[in-house]
Motif scaffolding. Structure first.
Motif, PDB file in Angstrom:
ATOM      1  N   MET A  95       0.835  -1.212   0.000  1.00 32.35           N
ATOM      2  CA  MET A  95       0.000   0.000   0.000  1.00 32.35           C
ATOM      3  C   MET A  95       0.865   1.255   0.000  1.00 32.35           C
ATOM      4  N   GLU A 100      -1.247   6.122  -5.160  1.00 32.89           N
ATOM      5  CA  GLU A 100      -2.558   6.660  -4.830  1.00 32.89           C
ATOM      6  C   GLU A 100      -2.577   7.218  -3.409  1.00 32.89           C
ATOM      7  N   GLN A 101      -3.519   8.146  -3.195  1.00 29.40           N
ATOM      8  CA  GLN A 101      -3.644   8.771  -1.897  1.00 29.40           C
ATOM      9  C   GLN A 101      -4.167   7.763  -0.877  1.00 29.40           C
ATOM     10  N   LEU A 102      -3.458   7.691   0.258  1.00 32.32           N
ATOM     11  CA  LEU A 102      -3.849   6.757   1.298  1.00 32.32           C
ATOM     12  C   LEU A 102      -4.792   7.438   2.279  1.00 32.32           C
ATOM     13  N   GLY A 103      -5.800   6.687   2.688  1.00 24.69           N
ATOM     14  CA  GLY A 103      -6.740   7.199   3.662  1.00 24.69           C
ATOM     15  C   GLY A 103      -6.339   6.802   5.069  1.00 24.69           C
ATOM     16  N   ASN A 121      -8.041   1.859   2.548  1.00 24.64           N
ATOM     17  CA  ASN A 121      -8.547   1.994   1.178  1.00 24.64           C
ATOM     18  C   ASN A 121      -9.332   0.748   0.764  1.00 24.64           C
ATOM     19  N   ASN A 122     -10.189   0.295   1.709  1.00 24.47           N
ATOM     20  CA  ASN A 122     -11.061  -0.860   1.478  1.00 24.47           C
ATOM     21  C   ASN A 122     -10.297  -2.157   1.249  1.00 24.47           C
TER      22      ASN A 122
END
Length: 467
Positions: A95, A100-103, A121-122
């Motif tokens: 990850m 991509e932007q990590l939550g 991210n699910n």
């Protein structure tokens, strides 16, 4: 000749076992995570469990984010703690490697199963089980929330100064924990080293004394003492590393890889040392022996593990690497106390050979330094162009000074004795034979054709005439 029992080379030899021990301490003290990650392990500031140390690999393993341990997890029925941590670390690092932007890491309870999952991210990162809750004395939801918060703090990259400070603090804290945990092992290793030092000194003394009674060569005695000293240190280091709990399989593997590189880079140095050991053991020469090694001739002054020192007869010191000495042809002139010398004497063809031999023998007997056994020999060597050559052989001291002095003295006595006996020793005589004699020329008596120049007569020929 006195040799210092402790040279600077012996100091380096004594330091070699200490280097081995320091290397073993390094391998034993490094955490497992260093071998698996390029970034050094820094433990989390909060240690939620009093469980056994992670380095034993039996019950708990670290969850890592950017090379830093965040928290520890235990084993489950299907997976060991190490296997479970490797799966979670792979998911987290995958990850983090994405652009991509990590939550935020969120907790998803699963009440029917009484577990909770941590998602980013699910995507499922890990599952918090009842076993985890029992290990840490919390409920599944509370433990899941704690781990989620710790993951969020670790995933959110802090400023550089804070990150460096956290890593330094974590390193010091981990070092302190490891030192306290390994303190009994370190104390045991120190005790083993102290005992090894004492036993090694006793062994060196005993080996040296034994060599003095059996060998008789000072350099060999020193070599045997050093080998006994070094052998005890090697055994002591092995025992000390075993007390520290070092995995000898891993150490031998590392030494096997590094020994190849060391062997190629230091092959000349090692070959010199090995050749020195063989020379000291075989002893083709000793101190003060007069030898010829390759292009060098002189007296042996020192034999070390790396080089052999020769003092030439003109006073120069030559240091020859032992590998070259081992591969060269060695002539030891003083291996025997006596050495045969030879003189070639030429007498006239008309001289009585038997009488000449008797005169030469009597002349040799007047020199007291000449060995009586074996007796001198006088042989007819060759019939030369103008002389009959006699070869005189006699034995004298093998030392170069005595050899040259006695040879010179015997030669002088033989020459004077032959002269007193009236036996000629002619020089080389050359006979010239003219196969095509020149044409005899009559010098004219005509006064006009003869000139006097500076008291000498010179023939003057008319033009276009020649002799």
């Amino acid at each position: 000749m006195k040799t210092r029992p402790h040279s600077y080379r012996s100091k380096y030899l004594r330091r070699f076992p200490v280097l081995i021990l320091v290397s073993g301490l390094f391998f034993a003290a490094v955490p497992v995570g260093i071998a698996q990650n390029e970034v050094p392990l820094v433990p989390a500031t909060e240690n939620p469990t009093p469980a056994s140390n992670q380095n034993d690999g039996l019950y708990f393993a670290d969850v890592l984010v950017r090379g830093r341990p965040i928290f520890q997890i235990g084993s489950v029925s299907e997976l060991t703690a190490r296997q479970r941590a490797q799966i979670i670390n792979r998911r987290v690092n995958t990850m983090l490697a994405q652009s991509e932007q990590l939550g935020q890491v969120v907790v998803k309870p699963d009440n029917p199963r009484q577990v909770a999952t941590l998602r980013l991210n699910n995507r499922v990162l890990m599952t918090v089980t009842q076993q985890d809750a029992q290990d840490f004395g919390l409920s599944v939801e509370a433990l899941a929330d704690r781990w989620a918060n710790q993951l969020n703090e670790a995933i959110e990259k802090p400023p550089l100064a804070i990150d460096v400070g956290q890593r330094m603090y974590g390193t010091v804290q981990q070092l302190a924990r490891d030192t306290i945990g390994n303190l009994p092992s370190f104390l045991g290793a120190i005790v083993v080293l102290v005992v090894t030092w004492g036993v090694a000194r006793v062994m060196r003394f005993v080996a040296f004394r034994w060599a003095q009674r059996t060998e008789g060569d000072h350099n060999t005695e020193i070599l045997i003492g050093r080998l006994g000293y070094g052998g005890v240190w090697v055994l002591g280091c092995v025992v000390a590393l075993g007390v520290l709990g070092l995995d000898f399989g891993a150490l031998l593997g590392a030494l096997g890889l590094t020994s190849v590189a060391i062997g190629f880079s230091l092959k000349d140095v090692l070959s010199n040392y090995i050749s020195g050991v063989i020379l000291l053991a075989a002893r083709p020469f000793g101190i003060n022996d007069q030898v010829v090694i390759g292009d060098y001739e002189g007296t042996i002054t020192q034999i070390d593990l790396r080089a052999t020192t020769i003092r030439t007869y003109d006073g120069r010191l030559v240091y020859i690497p032992n590998q070259e000495v081992f591969e060269a042809s060695i002539i030891n002139n003083t291996a025997s106390p006596r050495r045969r010398s030879e003189i070639l004497v030429g007498i006239d063809y008309d001289a009585d050979i038997t009488a000449a031999k008797r005169v030469i023998k009597n002349a040799i007997e007047t020199v007291q330094e000449v060995e009586k056994d074996p007796p001198p020999e006088i042989l007819v060597r060759e019939l030369a162009a103008s002389t009959v050559n006699l070869e005189v052989r006699f034995w004298v001291d093998s030392r170069r000074a005595g050899f040259l002095a006695m040879t010179s003295k015997v030669t002088q006595e033989i020459k004077e004795a032959l002269q007193q006996a009236g036996i000629e020793m002619p020089t080389d005589i050359y006979t010239l034979v003219f196969r095509n004699p020149p044409i005899q020329t009559q010098i004219p008596t005509d006064a006009d054709q003869v000139e006097q120049v500076d008291g000498n007569s010179r023939l003057v020929l008319p033009r276009n005439e020649s002799v």
